[in-house]
Design an enzyme around this catalytic site. Structure first.
Site, mmCIF file in Angstrom:
data_model
loop_
_atom_site.group_PDB
_atom_site.id
_atom_site.type_symbol
_atom_site.label_atom_id
_atom_site.label_comp_id
_atom_site.label_asym_id
_atom_site.label_seq_id
_atom_site.Cartn_x
_atom_site.Cartn_y
_atom_site.Cartn_z
ATOM 1 N N GLU A 85 0.919 -1.198 0.062
ATOM 2 C CA GLU A 85 -0.095 0.106 -0.226
ATOM 3 C C GLU A 85 0.969 1.356 -0.005
ATOM 4 O O GLU A 85 1.941 1.142 0.273
ATOM 5 C CB GLU A 85 -0.749 0.025 1.365
ATOM 6 C CG GLU A 85 -0.316 -0.496 2.528
ATOM 7 C CD GLU A 85 -1.423 -0.957 3.482
ATOM 8 O OE1 GLU A 85 -2.230 -1.736 3.346
ATOM 9 O OE2 GLU A 85 -1.151 -0.335 4.685
ATOM 10 N N CYS A 106 3.479 8.387 1.067
ATOM 11 C CA CYS A 106 4.120 7.342 1.993
ATOM 12 C C CYS A 106 4.321 6.148 1.234
ATOM 13 O O CYS A 106 3.294 5.447 1.024
ATOM 14 C CB CYS A 106 3.212 7.399 3.058
ATOM 15 S SG CYS A 106 3.664 6.090 4.497
ATOM 16 N N CYS A 113 6.798 -7.294 7.580
ATOM 17 C CA CYS A 113 8.066 -6.908 8.349
ATOM 18 C C CYS A 113 8.434 -7.702 9.269
ATOM 19 O O CYS A 113 7.773 -8.284 9.641
ATOM 20 C CB CYS A 113 7.609 -5.467 8.924
ATOM 21 S SG CYS A 113 9.337 -4.694 9.766
ATOM 22 N N CYS A 117 7.235 -5.000 15.846
ATOM 23 C CA CYS A 117 6.950 -4.224 16.860
ATOM 24 C C CYS A 117 5.652 -4.434 17.424
ATOM 25 O O CYS A 117 4.584 -4.884 16.527
ATOM 26 C CB CYS A 117 7.056 -2.696 16.305
ATOM 27 S SG CYS A 117 8.577 -2.459 15.873
ATOM 28 N N CYS A 120 2.203 -2.804 15.732
ATOM 29 C CA CYS A 120 2.073 -2.390 14.263
ATOM 30 C C CYS A 120 1.694 -3.505 13.406
ATOM 31 O O CYS A 120 2.009 -4.811 13.569
ATOM 32 C CB CYS A 120 3.502 -2.096 13.917
ATOM 33 S SG CYS A 120 3.870 -1.768 12.217
ATOM 34 N N GLY A 160 6.996 -2.106 6.049
ATOM 35 C CA GLY A 160 8.336 -2.518 5.978
ATOM 36 C C GLY A 160 9.326 -1.793 6.569
ATOM 37 O O GLY A 160 9.070 -0.612 7.220
ATOM 38 N N GLU A 161 10.632 -2.470 6.738
ATOM 39 C CA GLU A 161 11.565 -1.515 7.352
ATOM 40 C C GLU A 161 12.663 -1.376 6.360
ATOM 41 O O GLU A 161 13.239 -2.162 5.687
ATOM 42 C CB GLU A 161 12.240 -2.771 8.260
ATOM 43 C CG GLU A 161 13.625 -2.091 8.972
ATOM 44 C CD GLU A 161 13.631 -0.560 9.502
ATOM 45 O OE1 GLU A 161 12.878 -0.324 10.434
ATOM 46 O OE2 GLU A 161 14.473 0.111 8.938
ATOM 47 N N SER A 192 12.412 6.268 7.187
ATOM 48 C CA SER A 192 12.144 6.192 8.653
ATOM 49 C C SER A 192 12.418 4.608 9.075
ATOM 50 O O SER A 192 12.264 3.760 8.293
ATOM 51 C CB SER A 192 10.473 6.162 8.771
ATOM 52 O OG SER A 192 10.128 5.680 10.180
ATOM 53 N N SER A 215 11.817 5.584 14.569
ATOM 54 C CA SER A 215 10.622 5.301 15.127
ATOM 55 C C SER A 215 11.186 4.909 16.846
ATOM 56 O O SER A 215 11.496 3.776 17.075
ATOM 57 C CB SER A 215 9.869 4.031 14.740
ATOM 58 O OG SER A 215 9.111 4.367 13.495
ATOM 59 N N LEU A 216 10.859 5.764 17.491
ATOM 60 C CA LEU A 216 11.635 5.810 18.768
ATOM 61 C C LEU A 216 10.482 5.019 19.870
ATOM 62 O O LEU A 216 10.902 3.897 20.509
ATOM 63 C CB LEU A 216 11.981 6.935 19.336
ATOM 64 C CG LEU A 216 13.093 6.918 20.807
ATOM 65 C CD1 LEU A 216 14.166 6.087 20.425
ATOM 66 C CD2 LEU A 216 13.135 8.354 21.202
ATOM 67 N N HIS A 217 9.305 5.733 19.975
ATOM 68 C CA HIS A 217 8.208 5.156 20.753
ATOM 69 C C HIS A 217 8.449 4.805 22.166
ATOM 70 O O HIS A 217 7.687 4.433 22.893
ATOM 71 C CB HIS A 217 7.639 3.923 19.980
ATOM 72 C CG HIS A 217 7.420 4.145 18.668
ATOM 73 N ND1 HIS A 217 6.835 5.456 18.304
ATOM 74 C CD2 HIS A 217 7.456 3.399 17.531
ATOM 75 C CE1 HIS A 217 6.866 5.373 16.840
ATOM 76 N NE2 HIS A 217 7.121 3.944 16.291
ATOM 77 N N ASN A 291 -3.148 4.623 16.458
ATOM 78 C CA ASN A 291 -3.989 4.170 15.514
ATOM 79 C C ASN A 291 -4.587 2.748 15.940
ATOM 80 O O ASN A 291 -3.526 1.959 15.648
ATOM 81 C CB ASN A 291 -3.432 4.397 14.207
ATOM 82 C CG ASN A 291 -4.648 4.716 13.137
ATOM 83 O OD1 ASN A 291 -5.780 4.607 13.536
ATOM 84 N ND2 ASN A 291 -4.104 5.168 11.916
ATOM 85 N N CYS A 334 0.328 1.703 8.842
ATOM 86 C CA CYS A 334 1.050 1.088 7.950
ATOM 87 C C CYS A 334 0.528 -0.595 7.983
ATOM 88 O O CYS A 334 0.427 -1.057 9.010
ATOM 89 C CB CYS A 334 2.392 1.108 8.153
ATOM 90 S SG CYS A 334 3.096 0.493 9.655
HETATM 91 N N1 SAH Z 1 9.882 0.209 9.721
HETATM 92 C C1 SAH Z 1 10.084 1.642 9.830
HETATM 93 C C2 SAH Z 1 9.047 2.297 8.543
HETATM 94 C C3 SAH Z 1 7.617 2.183 8.711
HETATM 95 S S1 SAH Z 1 7.219 3.560 9.376
HETATM 96 C C4 SAH Z 1 9.753 2.223 11.004
HETATM 97 O O1 SAH Z 1 9.169 1.535 11.586
HETATM 98 O O2 SAH Z 1 10.171 3.470 11.193
HETATM 99 C C5 SAH Z 1 5.657 3.314 9.921
HETATM 100 C C6 SAH Z 1 5.683 4.126 11.083
HETATM 101 O O3 SAH Z 1 4.215 4.279 11.480
HETATM 102 C C7 SAH Z 1 6.582 4.001 12.258
HETATM 103 O O4 SAH Z 1 6.688 5.265 12.777
HETATM 104 C C8 SAH Z 1 5.225 2.925 12.968
HETATM 105 O O5 SAH Z 1 6.007 3.007 14.291
HETATM 106 C C9 SAH Z 1 4.112 3.717 12.949
HETATM 107 N N2 SAH Z 1 3.025 2.896 13.337
HETATM 108 C C10 SAH Z 1 2.972 1.624 13.294
HETATM 109 N N3 SAH Z 1 1.770 1.051 13.734
HETATM 110 C C11 SAH Z 1 1.099 2.401 13.932
HETATM 111 C C12 SAH Z 1 -0.175 2.527 14.960
HETATM 112 N N4 SAH Z 1 -1.025 1.517 14.904
HETATM 113 N N5 SAH Z 1 -0.491 3.741 14.821
HETATM 114 C C13 SAH Z 1 0.234 4.734 14.899
HETATM 115 N N6 SAH Z 1 1.658 4.710 14.093
HETATM 116 C C14 SAH Z 1 1.882 3.384 13.830
HETATM 117 FE FE1 SF4 Z 2 8.213 -3.125 10.881
HETATM 118 FE FE2 SF4 Z 2 8.270 -0.378 11.416
HETATM 119 FE FE3 SF4 Z 2 6.110 -2.061 11.811
HETATM 120 FE FE4 SF4 Z 2 8.317 -2.088 13.482
HETATM 121 S S1 SF4 Z 2 7.062 -0.096 13.106
HETATM 122 S S2 SF4 Z 2 6.812 -3.819 12.720
HETATM 123 S S3 SF4 Z 2 9.750 -1.905 11.898
HETATM 124 S S4 SF4 Z 2 7.076 -1.641 9.908
#
Ligand code: SAH
Ligand code: SF4
Length: 346
Positions: A85, A106, A113, A117, A120, A160-161, A192, A215-217, A291, A334
């Protein structure tokens, strides 16, 4: 989809003159030919030979969610029947820039992936495969055709990463930024990552001034370990060492992405730690209320809680945005749309 050098090698192999390379790049990236047949200034034998080896259009549009003037999400089918997507976000001043005439796309870099995480959708079914450079670039070409708009801002924040698909990412970046390619300025491209330390160091060596988002979180290992398995391999201190290296090579601020998840990472103390971390690398912070993902138990904190978190950062002098979410109603996080399609819900 080919880079200039790959095309030159191929033409040499076919015994064709070098100027054909310029003609072909022009057809692919400027005139946006739909098929090799359209390239009428090339000999037919060459067109046939190229068509056999390189599909010009590796992606097929399957579905659009959203409407004009709002976030639109395109579900695209790959030649092996998998789905990716790509999301077009119109005029988004809060996202990675100041001007409001931006059309941000995007893009996805992999199917699924491997990083798992816990919050996600992309990681839910694990990793299937890398996207080729052509499949990455085609998302942009298709989104422009489908929307009639020129993409002028690009974020690698789809499925994806990207740093786990390093070679193809670099090839795609070359096509996207080159004058002979899509000619999108490197400063308008954000990659990212969940924090792959060796690849961040390698990416810092690229000549292009691309932007980096992390993506620190979680601002510390205890919080981050709970939701991001990658942190066990590359803990926060190591990650920040790599970010300091990045800063020494690039002159654009790093963005720290921080999803706010109730009861996990949204406490005031965590905001304080995040502020110190961000200050240590002069980063800005992008706060994203979680989300909801079908099948996952996490929830977003109240608006008041989100605002309190942000105010801790602001008071510490950190530039922070609390993203007024776009696309929540169209499964914009994503991987969500693809999962629905593959599970037969669309
Ligand atoms: N894998 C890379 C690139 C994907 S970015 C990365 O993790 O940075 C996708 C972004 O959407 C990341 O910052 C991820 O943490 C965020 N994301 C994933 N699931 C989400 C959700 N349920 N709500 C909001 N953001 C989310
Ligand atoms: Fe993969 Fe990024 Fe989602 Fe983590 S946040 S599972 S690295 S796509």
């Amino acid at each position: 989809m080919l880079t200039k050098t790959q095309l030159a090698d191929l033409l040499a192999e076919f015994g064709e003159p070098a100027y054909r390379g310029t003609q072909i790049l022009d057809w692919i990236y400027k005139k946006r030919a739909q098929s090799w047949d359209e390239m009428t200034n090339l000999p037919e034998s060459l067109r046939v030979a190229l068509a056999e080896r390189y599909p010009l259009r590796p992606l097929k549009h399957t579905l659009t969610k959203g409407s004009k003037d709002t976030t639109r999400k395109f579900l695209l089918e790959l030649s092996d029947g998998r789905y990716v997507e790509t999301v077009l976000i119109p005029a988004s001043p809060a996202l990675y820039g100041e001007s409001s005439d931006r059309h941000t796309l995007c893009v996805s870099s992999q199917v699924g992936c491997a990083y798992g995480c816990k919050f996600c959708a992309s990681g839910l079914d694990g990793f299937t495969r890398n996207l080729s450079a052509g499949e990455i670039v085609s998302q942009i070409i298709l989104a422009e055709e489908l929307s009639g708009e020129k993409v002028n801002n690009l974020v690698f924040m789809g499925m994806g990463e990207p740093l786990a698909n390093f070679k193809n990412l670099c090839e795609a970046l070359e096509i996207i930024t080159s004058d002979w390619g899509l000619k999108i300025g490197a400063r308008r491209i954000t990659v990212s990552t969940s924090g792959l330390v060796p690849q961040i160091r390698k990416l810092a060596e690229l000549p292009q001034q691309i932007r980096l988002a992390i993506s620190l979180h979680g601002p510390d290992d205890v919080t981050r370990d709970k939701i991001m398995p990658v942190n066990r391999k590359f803990p926060v201190a190591e990650l920040f060492d790599a970010l300091r290296v990045w800063n020494s090579k690039k002159n654009q601020k790093i963005t720290l992405e921080y999803i706010l998840i109730d009861g996990i990472n949204a406490g005031v103390e965590q905001a304080g730690v995040l502020a110190r971390r961000a200050a240590s690398i002069k980063a800005k912070v992008n706060l994203i209320p979680y989300n909801t993902v079908d099948g996952l138990e996490w929830v977003r904190p109240s608006d008041a809680n989100c605002k309190r978190f942000k105010s801790v950062l602001s008071k510490a002098g950190i530039s922070a945005t609390l993203r007024l979410e776009k696309g929540h109603d169209i499964d914009a996080a994503c991987g969500q749309l693809r999962l629905k399609k593959e599970k037969g819900a669309l």
